[in-house]
Design a protein around this motif. Sequence first.
Motif, mmCIF file in Angstrom:
data_model
loop_
_atom_site.group_PDB
_atom_site.id
_atom_site.type_symbol
_atom_site.label_atom_id
_atom_site.label_comp_id
_atom_site.label_asym_id
_atom_site.label_seq_id
_atom_site.Cartn_x
_atom_site.Cartn_y
_atom_site.Cartn_z
ATOM 1 N N ILE A 126 0.867 -1.176 0.000
ATOM 2 C CA ILE A 126 0.000 0.000 0.000
ATOM 3 C C ILE A 126 0.902 1.224 0.000
ATOM 4 O O ILE A 126 1.904 1.276 0.723
ATOM 5 N N GLY A 127 0.588 2.191 -0.840
ATOM 6 C CA GLY A 127 1.392 3.398 -0.952
ATOM 7 C C GLY A 127 0.801 4.542 -0.155
ATOM 8 O O GLY A 127 -0.415 4.613 0.051
ATOM 9 N N VAL A 128 1.671 5.428 0.296
ATOM 10 C CA VAL A 128 1.242 6.624 1.023
ATOM 11 C C VAL A 128 1.977 7.827 0.446
ATOM 12 O O VAL A 128 3.203 7.819 0.332
ATOM 13 N N VAL A 129 1.228 8.850 0.086
ATOM 14 C CA VAL A 129 1.820 10.119 -0.337
ATOM 15 C C VAL A 129 1.508 11.149 0.736
ATOM 16 O O VAL A 129 0.340 11.387 1.063
ATOM 17 N N ILE A 130 2.545 11.727 1.319
ATOM 18 C CA ILE A 130 2.375 12.750 2.342
ATOM 19 C C ILE A 130 3.141 13.999 1.923
ATOM 20 O O ILE A 130 3.961 13.968 1.013
ATOM 21 N N ALA A 131 2.877 15.112 2.602
ATOM 22 C CA ALA A 131 3.499 16.377 2.204
ATOM 23 C C ALA A 131 4.915 16.533 2.740
ATOM 24 O O ALA A 131 5.792 17.039 2.046
ATOM 25 N N GLU B 89 3.821 19.077 -9.405
ATOM 26 C CA GLU B 89 4.651 18.133 -10.146
ATOM 27 C C GLU B 89 5.214 17.053 -9.226
ATOM 28 O O GLU B 89 5.260 15.869 -9.588
ATOM 29 N N THR B 90 5.626 17.442 -8.011
ATOM 30 C CA THR B 90 6.184 16.478 -7.067
ATOM 31 C C THR B 90 5.118 15.487 -6.614
ATOM 32 O O THR B 90 5.381 14.289 -6.489
ATOM 33 N N GLU B 91 3.899 15.981 -6.388
ATOM 34 C CA GLU B 91 2.810 15.088 -6.006
ATOM 35 C C GLU B 91 2.496 14.101 -7.140
ATOM 36 O O GLU B 91 2.267 12.916 -6.899
ATOM 37 N N PHE B 92 2.490 14.597 -8.371
ATOM 38 C CA PHE B 92 2.230 13.729 -9.525
ATOM 39 C C PHE B 92 3.290 12.634 -9.615
ATOM 40 O O PHE B 92 2.981 11.456 -9.796
ATOM 41 N N LYS B 93 4.551 13.030 -9.479
ATOM 42 C CA LYS B 93 5.651 12.060 -9.547
ATOM 43 C C LYS B 93 5.565 11.048 -8.407
ATOM 44 O O LYS B 93 5.876 9.871 -8.581
ATOM 45 N N HIS C 32 5.892 0.890 -8.414
ATOM 46 C CA HIS C 32 6.179 -0.150 -7.425
ATOM 47 C C HIS C 32 4.956 -1.034 -7.166
ATOM 48 O O HIS C 32 4.822 -1.634 -6.103
ATOM 49 N N ARG C 33 4.062 -1.082 -8.156
ATOM 50 C CA ARG C 33 2.919 -2.000 -8.134
ATOM 51 C C ARG C 33 1.906 -1.709 -7.027
ATOM 52 O O ARG C 33 1.297 -2.629 -6.474
ATOM 53 N N CYS C 34 1.736 -0.457 -6.681
ATOM 54 C CA CYS C 34 0.732 -0.083 -5.681
ATOM 55 C C CYS C 34 -0.608 0.169 -6.361
ATOM 56 O O CYS C 34 -0.774 1.164 -7.070
ATOM 57 N N LYS C 35 -1.544 -0.727 -6.138
ATOM 58 C CA LYS C 35 -2.906 -0.508 -6.607
ATOM 59 C C LYS C 35 -3.763 0.074 -5.495
ATOM 60 O O LYS C 35 -4.885 0.525 -5.731
ATOM 61 N N ALA C 36 -3.242 0.020 -4.275
ATOM 62 C CA ALA C 36 -3.911 0.629 -3.123
ATOM 63 C C ALA C 36 -3.010 1.756 -2.624
ATOM 64 O O ALA C 36 -1.823 1.539 -2.388
ATOM 65 N N MET C 37 -3.566 2.949 -2.482
ATOM 66 C CA MET C 37 -2.748 4.061 -1.992
ATOM 67 C C MET C 37 -3.600 5.096 -1.278
ATOM 68 O O MET C 37 -4.759 5.340 -1.636
ATOM 69 N N VAL C 38 -2.987 5.686 -0.239
ATOM 70 C CA VAL C 38 -3.604 6.770 0.525
ATOM 71 C C VAL C 38 -2.825 8.030 0.167
ATOM 72 O O VAL C 38 -1.633 8.120 0.435
ATOM 73 N N VAL C 39 -3.495 8.976 -0.454
ATOM 74 C CA VAL C 39 -2.810 10.127 -1.039
ATOM 75 C C VAL C 39 -3.221 11.422 -0.359
ATOM 76 O O VAL C 39 -4.411 11.763 -0.304
ATOM 77 N N HIS C 40 -2.228 12.133 0.172
ATOM 78 C CA HIS C 40 -2.440 13.485 0.705
ATOM 79 C C HIS C 40 -1.923 14.448 -0.360
ATOM 80 O O HIS C 40 -0.720 14.613 -0.535
ATOM 81 N N SER C 41 -2.839 15.055 -1.079
ATOM 82 C CA SER C 41 -2.466 15.969 -2.171
ATOM 83 C C SER C 41 -3.188 17.292 -1.998
ATOM 84 O O SER C 41 -4.416 17.334 -1.890
#
Length: 334
Positions: free
Chosen positions: A62-67, A102-106, A114-123
């Motif tokens: 599971i992927g996580v995008v944080i600030a 751009e950084t959030e998109f990347k 990395h094969r993450c089909k599940a992700m929690v995104v803080h954008s």
Amino acid sequence: MATIKDIARVAGVSLATVSRVINNGPKVGDETRARIKEIMKEMGYRPNANARALVNQNSTSIGVVIADLSDPFFATLAHGVEKVARQQNIQVLMSSGSIEAETEFKAIETLLEHRCKAMVVHSKALDDQTLIDFASQVPGFILINRYIEAIADKCVWVDNVTGGRLMAEHLVSLGHKKLVMVASKHQIDDPLARLDGIRQYLKQNNIELAENAIEYSTPDQEGGEIAMQNLLAKGIEFTAVLAYNDAMASGAMSMLQDHNLRVPEDISIIGYDDVLLARYCRPKLTTIKYPIELMATRAAELALSFNAQNAETKASTTYKYTPTLIKRDSVSKL
């Protein structure tokens, strides 16, 4: 090497439009699609075919995008996701968005790679349409701390307007009318919503929060120190401070104490988030509890559930949370 932002700038279109072309998505005219592909070719942009194909593969992460990796608020968010991942014996992959489009998109693309089909995104910086596109392409895409009506069923968010009202209400109930605020300089929805709630309550009670009584800075301890120093330099008379978050409150408190002003005997201060720092300030910080760990846990569960089922979501579903007041020792009756 050219980036998606470069392509969008040269083509005169949004990041979302370029994203749709890269991912063979709909809602792009043939002429626009051809022009963007030509620009990509001229600039040497190489879309990652792997990333586009991954939405059809299984995932054990599971992927996580944080600030900001260093911010305790986001550490708490990540911990909430990690708890769910540990229970289900899957890996957590972390990426930082830095509140830049751009950084959030990347960061999201990196998780796909990395094969993450599940992700929690803080954008906070990406436009709505780009996030809507990602949500349509990635089964387990969940947006946290942001609400977009078109993907309401994939949003886990908090009512920051109510949180702002709670801050103002608590100070006013204790007799404080001369208020100042140390605010975040980022023009994103969180600080704007909190300030909106504060102003709503003060206006209803005929109390003014003048623009010169608000100092904007980075939402960290250093920013709180600088903002408070500027307020003190203005010579504004005040009895209480509203802080955008606990980190800014902590920095502001330190600056007040450096000027021999006691908290709360001389000046009261209220924070927001209720991160671990709030319990270990001296005095302990009165704050608004942002249930981010609870929200992150729910977001992770949703991401994994949608991914496993490839479920059709329902737009009527909503996951809105309400902040609450935590009374400690940094606010006193006037």
